[in-house]
Design a protein around this motif. Structure first.
Motif, PDB file in Angstrom:
ATOM      1  N   GLU A   1      -8.307 -30.505  -8.636  1.00  0.00           N
ATOM      2  CA  GLU A   1      -7.632 -29.209  -8.569  1.00  0.00           C
ATOM      3  C   GLU A   1      -7.306 -28.850  -7.118  1.00  0.00           C
ATOM      4  OE1 GLU A   1      -9.581 -26.017 -10.804  1.00  0.00           O
ATOM      5  OE2 GLU A   1     -10.694 -27.585 -11.890  1.00  0.00           O
ATOM      6  N   ILE A   2      -8.158 -29.321  -6.191  1.00  0.00           N
ATOM      7  CA  ILE A   2      -7.954 -29.035  -4.774  1.00  0.00           C
ATOM      8  C   ILE A   2      -8.198 -30.308  -3.961  1.00  0.00           C
ATOM      9  CG2 ILE A   2      -8.579 -26.580  -4.918  1.00  0.00           C
ATOM     10  CD1 ILE A   2     -11.361 -27.339  -3.852  1.00  0.00           C
ATOM     11  N   SER A   3      -7.688 -30.296  -2.738  1.00  0.00           N
ATOM     12  CA  SER A   3      -7.896 -31.442  -1.838  1.00  0.00           C
ATOM     13  C   SER A   3      -9.178 -31.222  -1.036  1.00  0.00           C
ATOM     14  CB  SER A   3      -6.709 -31.564  -0.878  1.00  0.00           C
ATOM     15  OG  SER A   3      -6.702 -30.464   0.023  1.00  0.00           O
ATOM     16  N   GLY A   4      -9.565 -32.258  -0.299  1.00  0.00           N
ATOM     17  CA  GLY A   4     -10.741 -32.144   0.563  1.00  0.00           C
ATOM     18  C   GLY A   4     -10.550 -31.084   1.632  1.00  0.00           C
ATOM     19  N   THR A   5      -9.347 -30.997   2.169  1.00  0.00           N
ATOM     20  CA  THR A   5      -9.045 -29.990   3.192  1.00  0.00           C
ATOM     21  C   THR A   5      -9.164 -28.588   2.610  1.00  0.00           C
ATOM     22  OG1 THR A   5      -7.553 -31.540   4.287  1.00  0.00           O
ATOM     23  CG2 THR A   5      -7.307 -29.208   4.846  1.00  0.00           C
ATOM     24  N   GLN A   6      -8.634 -28.400   1.407  1.00  0.00           N
ATOM     25  CA  GLN A   6      -8.724 -27.099   0.754  1.00  0.00           C
ATOM     26  C   GLN A   6     -10.178 -26.762   0.411  1.00  0.00           C
ATOM     27  OE1 GLN A   6      -6.011 -28.171  -2.394  1.00  0.00           O
ATOM     28  NE2 GLN A   6      -4.393 -26.825  -1.579  1.00  0.00           N
ATOM     29  N   ALA A   7     -10.931 -27.761  -0.021  1.00  0.00           N
ATOM     30  CA  ALA A   7     -12.348 -27.545  -0.350  1.00  0.00           C
ATOM     31  C   ALA A   7     -13.114 -27.091   0.886  1.00  0.00           C
ATOM     32  CB  ALA A   7     -12.960 -28.819  -0.926  1.00  0.00           C
ATOM     33  N   ALA A   8     -12.853 -27.767   1.996  1.00  0.00           N
ATOM     34  CA  ALA A   8     -13.527 -27.404   3.243  1.00  0.00           C
ATOM     35  C   ALA A   8     -13.168 -25.976   3.648  1.00  0.00           C
ATOM     36  CB  ALA A   8     -13.143 -28.388   4.344  1.00  0.00           C
ATOM     37  N   ALA A   9     -11.900 -25.622   3.513  1.00  0.00           N
ATOM     38  CA  ALA A   9     -11.460 -24.265   3.868  1.00  0.00           C
ATOM     39  C   ALA A   9     -12.137 -23.220   2.985  1.00  0.00           C
ATOM     40  CB  ALA A   9      -9.939 -24.160   3.756  1.00  0.00           C
TER      41      ALA A   9
ATOM     42  N   ALA B   1     -15.764 -27.597   8.373  1.00  0.00           N
ATOM     43  CA  ALA B   1     -14.826 -28.665   8.709  1.00  0.00           C
ATOM     44  C   ALA B   1     -14.722 -29.646   7.549  1.00  0.00           C
ATOM     45  CB  ALA B   1     -15.283 -29.390   9.964  1.00  0.00           C
ATOM     46  N   ARG B   2     -13.587 -30.324   7.478  1.00  0.00           N
ATOM     47  CA  ARG B   2     -13.373 -31.282   6.388  1.00  0.00           C
ATOM     48  C   ARG B   2     -14.438 -32.370   6.392  1.00  0.00           C
ATOM     49  NH1 ARG B   2      -7.858 -34.016   6.815  1.00  0.00           N
ATOM     50  NH2 ARG B   2      -9.034 -35.198   8.339  1.00  0.00           N
ATOM     51  N   GLY B   3     -14.813 -32.857   7.577  1.00  0.00           N
ATOM     52  CA  GLY B   3     -15.852 -33.880   7.677  1.00  0.00           C
ATOM     53  C   GLY B   3     -17.181 -33.394   7.130  1.00  0.00           C
ATOM     54  N   THR B   4     -17.483 -32.126   7.365  1.00  0.00           N
ATOM     55  CA  THR B   4     -18.729 -31.547   6.843  1.00  0.00           C
ATOM     56  C   THR B   4     -18.699 -31.530   5.317  1.00  0.00           C
ATOM     57  OG1 THR B   4     -18.976 -30.190   8.818  1.00  0.00           O
ATOM     58  CG2 THR B   4     -20.213 -29.501   6.854  1.00  0.00           C
ATOM     59  N   PHE B   5     -17.544 -31.133   4.753  1.00  0.00           N
ATOM     60  CA  PHE B   5     -17.431 -31.131   3.293  1.00  0.00           C
ATOM     61  C   PHE B   5     -17.661 -32.527   2.734  1.00  0.00           C
ATOM     62  CE2 PHE B   5     -14.684 -32.069  -0.375  1.00  0.00           C
ATOM     63  CZ  PHE B   5     -15.386 -31.360  -1.339  1.00  0.00           C
ATOM     64  N   TYR B   6     -17.015 -33.532   3.351  1.00  0.00           N
ATOM     65  CA  TYR B   6     -17.178 -34.898   2.854  1.00  0.00           C
ATOM     66  C   TYR B   6     -18.612 -35.390   3.010  1.00  0.00           C
ATOM     67  CZ  TYR B   6     -12.152 -35.377   2.178  1.00  0.00           C
ATOM     68  OH  TYR B   6     -10.874 -35.231   1.735  1.00  0.00           O
ATOM     69  N   ARG B   7     -19.295 -34.980   4.079  1.00  0.00           N
ATOM     70  CA  ARG B   7     -20.703 -35.365   4.264  1.00  0.00           C
ATOM     71  C   ARG B   7     -21.556 -34.734   3.165  1.00  0.00           C
ATOM     72  NH1 ARG B   7     -21.961 -33.015   8.858  1.00  0.00           N
ATOM     73  NH2 ARG B   7     -23.317 -31.480   7.952  1.00  0.00           N
ATOM     74  N   TRP B   8     -21.322 -33.442   2.898  1.00  0.00           N
ATOM     75  CA  TRP B   8     -22.071 -32.766   1.829  1.00  0.00           C
ATOM     76  C   TRP B   8     -21.786 -33.429   0.489  1.00  0.00           C
ATOM     77  CZ3 TRP B   8     -20.986 -26.871   3.020  1.00  0.00           C
ATOM     78  CH2 TRP B   8     -21.693 -26.507   4.178  1.00  0.00           C
ATOM     79  N   LEU B   9     -20.536 -33.811   0.271  1.00  0.00           N
ATOM     80  CA  LEU B   9     -20.158 -34.463  -0.978  1.00  0.00           C
ATOM     81  C   LEU B   9     -20.901 -35.785  -1.124  1.00  0.00           C
ATOM     82  CD1 LEU B   9     -18.245 -34.249  -3.430  1.00  0.00           C
ATOM     83  CD2 LEU B   9     -16.542 -35.477  -2.077  1.00  0.00           C
ATOM     84  N   LYS B  10     -20.940 -36.579  -0.066  1.00  0.00           N
ATOM     85  CA  LYS B  10     -21.648 -37.866  -0.078  1.00  0.00           C
ATOM     86  C   LYS B  10     -23.133 -37.660  -0.341  1.00  0.00           C
ATOM     87  CE  LYS B  10     -22.562 -41.897   2.788  1.00  0.00           C
ATOM     88  NZ  LYS B  10     -22.401 -42.508   4.111  1.00  0.00           N
TER      89      LYS B  10
END
Length: 138
Positions: free
Chosen positions: A106-114, A119-128
């Motif tokens: 429904e949303i991109s990684g950038t949108q999720a981070a926002a 930051a987008r990297g933080t979102f991806y780290r939390w996701l991992k």
């Protein structure tokens, strides 16, 4: 703080202070320009090097002392069960909602981070981290 400021002292400040001190005692400051033992090093240069070296040693000792006190404080806080460092901005409930939206495209990684305010990297780290901690299905 004191030693950081002392390290900013310039050679010409040391030399000027030396000359003023000698004049105040009735000694000709030109002795500072005399070369030592046939070398090209003057008395003034030698004194400046010694003063700078002492300031650097004192600054290093001060820095080490500060780090030791800081390390001891961290260890005491951890032993007392207190958290050390910057608190996480991660809210488990809001992260799960955003994670679900991301995983269903429904949303991109950038949108999720926002949405989470990180930051987008933080979102991806939390996701991992969430995926590594999730139970694996057989």
């Amino acid at each position: 703080m004191l030693f950081t400021e002392l390290k900013k002292i310039q050679d010409n400040d040391i030399e000027q202070t030396l000359a003023e001190k000698l004049e105040a005692r009735g000694i000709d400051p030109s002795i500072l320009q005399q070369e030592l033992g046939g070398t090209e090093v003057t008395v003034e240069q030698l004194i400046s090097e010694v003063v700078e070296g002492l300031i650097a040693q004192a600054a290093d000792a001060n820095r080490e002392s500060f780090r030791a006190r800081q390390r001891k404080g961290f260890e005491q806080a951890q032993a007392a069960g207190k958290s050390v460092g910057r608190p996480s901005r991660k809210s488990p409930e809001s992260f799960r909602q955003v994670q679900q939206m991301y995983e269903t495209h429904e949303i991109s990684g950038t949108q999720a981070a926002a949405l989470l305010g990180v930051a987008r990297g933080t979102f991806y780290r939390w996701l991992k981290e969430a995926q590594e901690g999730a139970p694996q299905s057989p």
